[in-house]
Enzyme design. Structure first.
Site, mmCIF file in Angstrom:
data_model
loop_
_atom_site.group_PDB
_atom_site.id
_atom_site.type_symbol
_atom_site.label_atom_id
_atom_site.label_comp_id
_atom_site.label_asym_id
_atom_site.label_seq_id
_atom_site.Cartn_x
_atom_site.Cartn_y
_atom_site.Cartn_z
ATOM 1 N N HIS A 98 0.809 -1.216 0.000
ATOM 2 C CA HIS A 98 0.000 0.000 0.000
ATOM 3 C C HIS A 98 0.842 1.264 0.000
ATOM 4 O O HIS A 98 0.311 2.374 -0.170
ATOM 5 C CB HIS A 98 -0.976 0.005 1.179
ATOM 6 C CG HIS A 98 -2.322 0.528 0.804
ATOM 7 N ND1 HIS A 98 -3.489 0.164 1.437
ATOM 8 C CD2 HIS A 98 -2.711 1.413 -0.158
ATOM 9 C CE1 HIS A 98 -4.522 0.784 0.878
ATOM 10 N NE2 HIS A 98 -4.070 1.557 -0.073
ATOM 11 N N HIS A 127 -7.025 -1.258 7.755
ATOM 12 C CA HIS A 127 -6.189 -0.318 8.495
ATOM 13 C C HIS A 127 -6.416 1.096 7.972
ATOM 14 O O HIS A 127 -6.770 1.291 6.816
ATOM 15 C CB HIS A 127 -4.709 -0.677 8.330
ATOM 16 C CG HIS A 127 -4.398 -2.113 8.613
ATOM 17 N ND1 HIS A 127 -4.516 -3.106 7.651
ATOM 18 C CD2 HIS A 127 -3.986 -2.733 9.756
ATOM 19 C CE1 HIS A 127 -4.186 -4.271 8.189
ATOM 20 N NE2 HIS A 127 -3.865 -4.069 9.467
ATOM 21 N N ASP A 129 -3.947 3.463 7.870
ATOM 22 C CA ASP A 129 -2.730 3.921 7.181
ATOM 23 C C ASP A 129 -2.526 5.424 7.367
ATOM 24 O O ASP A 129 -2.194 6.145 6.418
ATOM 25 C CB ASP A 129 -2.787 3.556 5.697
ATOM 26 C CG ASP A 129 -2.803 2.053 5.474
ATOM 27 O OD1 ASP A 129 -2.390 1.318 6.376
ATOM 28 O OD2 ASP A 129 -3.249 1.614 4.397
ATOM 29 N N HIS A 142 4.086 1.308 4.543
ATOM 30 C CA HIS A 142 2.775 1.076 3.919
ATOM 31 C C HIS A 142 1.631 1.483 4.848
ATOM 32 O O HIS A 142 0.476 1.505 4.430
ATOM 33 C CB HIS A 142 2.622 -0.376 3.452
ATOM 34 C CG HIS A 142 2.507 -1.401 4.543
ATOM 35 N ND1 HIS A 142 2.133 -2.704 4.289
ATOM 36 C CD2 HIS A 142 2.730 -1.348 5.889
ATOM 37 C CE1 HIS A 142 2.123 -3.389 5.415
ATOM 38 N NE2 HIS A 142 2.483 -2.591 6.394
ATOM 39 N N ASP A 227 -7.432 -2.439 -0.829
ATOM 40 C CA ASP A 227 -6.440 -3.306 -0.202
ATOM 41 C C ASP A 227 -7.031 -4.709 -0.089
ATOM 42 O O ASP A 227 -8.205 -4.872 0.268
ATOM 43 C CB ASP A 227 -6.113 -2.753 1.194
ATOM 44 C CG ASP A 227 -4.924 -3.415 1.861
ATOM 45 O OD1 ASP A 227 -4.872 -4.662 1.899
ATOM 46 O OD2 ASP A 227 -4.064 -2.693 2.380
ATOM 47 N N ASP A 229 -6.713 -6.739 2.203
ATOM 48 C CA ASP A 229 -7.209 -7.055 3.548
ATOM 49 C C ASP A 229 -8.523 -6.358 3.900
ATOM 50 O O ASP A 229 -9.031 -6.534 5.009
ATOM 51 C CB ASP A 229 -6.139 -6.814 4.618
ATOM 52 C CG ASP A 229 -5.801 -5.350 4.861
ATOM 53 O OD1 ASP A 229 -6.638 -4.466 4.589
ATOM 54 O OD2 ASP A 229 -4.681 -5.081 5.352
ATOM 55 N N GLU A 272 -1.471 -4.796 -2.044
ATOM 56 C CA GLU A 272 -1.159 -5.747 -0.969
ATOM 57 C C GLU A 272 -1.382 -7.207 -1.353
ATOM 58 O O GLU A 272 -1.425 -8.072 -0.476
ATOM 59 C CB GLU A 272 -1.913 -5.409 0.325
ATOM 60 C CG GLU A 272 -1.467 -4.113 0.980
ATOM 61 C CD GLU A 272 -0.092 -4.178 1.646
ATOM 62 O OE1 GLU A 272 0.460 -5.296 1.765
ATOM 63 O OE2 GLU A 272 0.432 -3.115 2.034
#
Length: 308
Positions: A98, A127, A129, A142, A227, A229, A272
């Site tokens: 990321h 997340h 970030d 990231h 992402d 995730d 990612e």
């Protein structure tokens, strides 16, 4: 209105985290049939191949940050390429971790500013970030792109962000792993953020539709950063930052379909993906399918009926 041209721009970058493998992501997306899926929708696809970072000094392994020089070099390259690509079509940046968004988001925002349009960012991620290079405890860059793109201090050595994205123009959906320091910074910001409990309670359409309405009202350009995730790891295991309790595949597709319906997406990150951790390519395929949904793939069209 669907764009006529999509640009595939590979960023085989994995300097943003300590777990190797994301540099294989761009070619995994290609192998999973991303270009074919978009062409099947009637779109023109131009594959620009893979970028490389700008020249840079070697990193000191004893540095608190992980590979800062290489990450800065990628940021320079991606910022320039992203800004230039916007005049040619809708760029889809193929990560890479990321940290590619350290370059892609400021780059597309600079283009929007030059055109007199506000830039909006939809961050689909477990997340936030939102650390800076100074506040990150892991040293993994990231986890810093949104702080950088909004113009926060704490990024010594990085290129200047010429068109910071206003915090109120950012929406994060899918949160379920945010440390205490980052939570405090996020709560003190103007960013709109929605964790998975809220998604469980209200559904994903409620916060997303509200955000897309704001983009439309402002005639904004929309960058979508997806992402792996964001999705639950039972669906998408090929990521080094697995967090249980993520979005289902239907929630993911609904989000992409609403984005498509809005007609506002002007650029996109797919990030990612670590093919080394995948199971027979199913994560790469899921991400390709989501990208196709964002650009017009449907099971059925949904015409407005003239009767009840």
């Amino acid at each position: 209105m669907k764009p006529k041209t999509c640009l595939l721009i590979g960023a085989p970058m994995d300097s943003g985290a300590r777990r190797d493998g994301c540099l294989m992501g761009p070619d995994a997306f290609r192998t999973a049939g991303l270009a074919r899926a978009l062409r099947d929708l009637g779109l023109k696809v131009i594959d620009d191949g893979n970028l490389s970072p700008a020249s840079h000094a070697p990193d000191d392994v004893s540095d608190r940050l992980h590979k800062p020089q290489e990450t800065i070099a990628w940021t320079y390259r991606l910022m320039r390429e992203a800004e230039q690509a916007m005049s040619r079509g809708l760029p889809i940046f193929l990560g890479g971790d990321h940290a590619i968004s350290l370059g892609t988001v400021p780059g597309v925002a600079a283009h929007a500013a030059a055109k007199g349009r506000p830039q909006f960012v939809l961050w689909l991620d477990a997340h936030s970030d939102f650390h800076t290079a100074e506040t990150t405890t892991s040293g993994n860059l990231h986890g810093t792109p949104l702080a950088y793109a909004t113009g926060r201090k704490g990024f010594a050595g990085f290129p200047k962000v010429t068109a910071p994205v206003p915090e109120a123009n950012i929406c994060i959906i899918g949160l379920r792993s945010v440390d205490a320091a980052e939570k405090a910074m996020l709560q003190d910001s103007g960013i709109h953020y929605h964790d998975m409990r809220e998604i469980d309670e209200t559904g994903i359409a409620t916060p997303l539709s509200a955000f897309l309405s704001r983009v439309e009202e402002a005639d904004g350009a929309l960058h979508v950063s997806l992402d792996v995730d964001f999705l639950d790891p039972s669906i998408a295991p090929a990521v080094g930052t697995t967090v249980p309790g993520g979005a289902t595949i239907r929630e993911g597709h609904l989000a992409m379909e609403l984005i498509c319906d809005s007609g506002r997406m002007t650029s996109m990150d797919l990030v990612e993906l670590n093919p080394f951790l995948d199971e027979r390519g199913r994560t790469a395929q899921a991400m390709v399918d989501l990208a196709a949904s964002a650009l017009g793939r449907r099971v059925f069209d949904r015409p407005t009926r003239s009767y009840i």
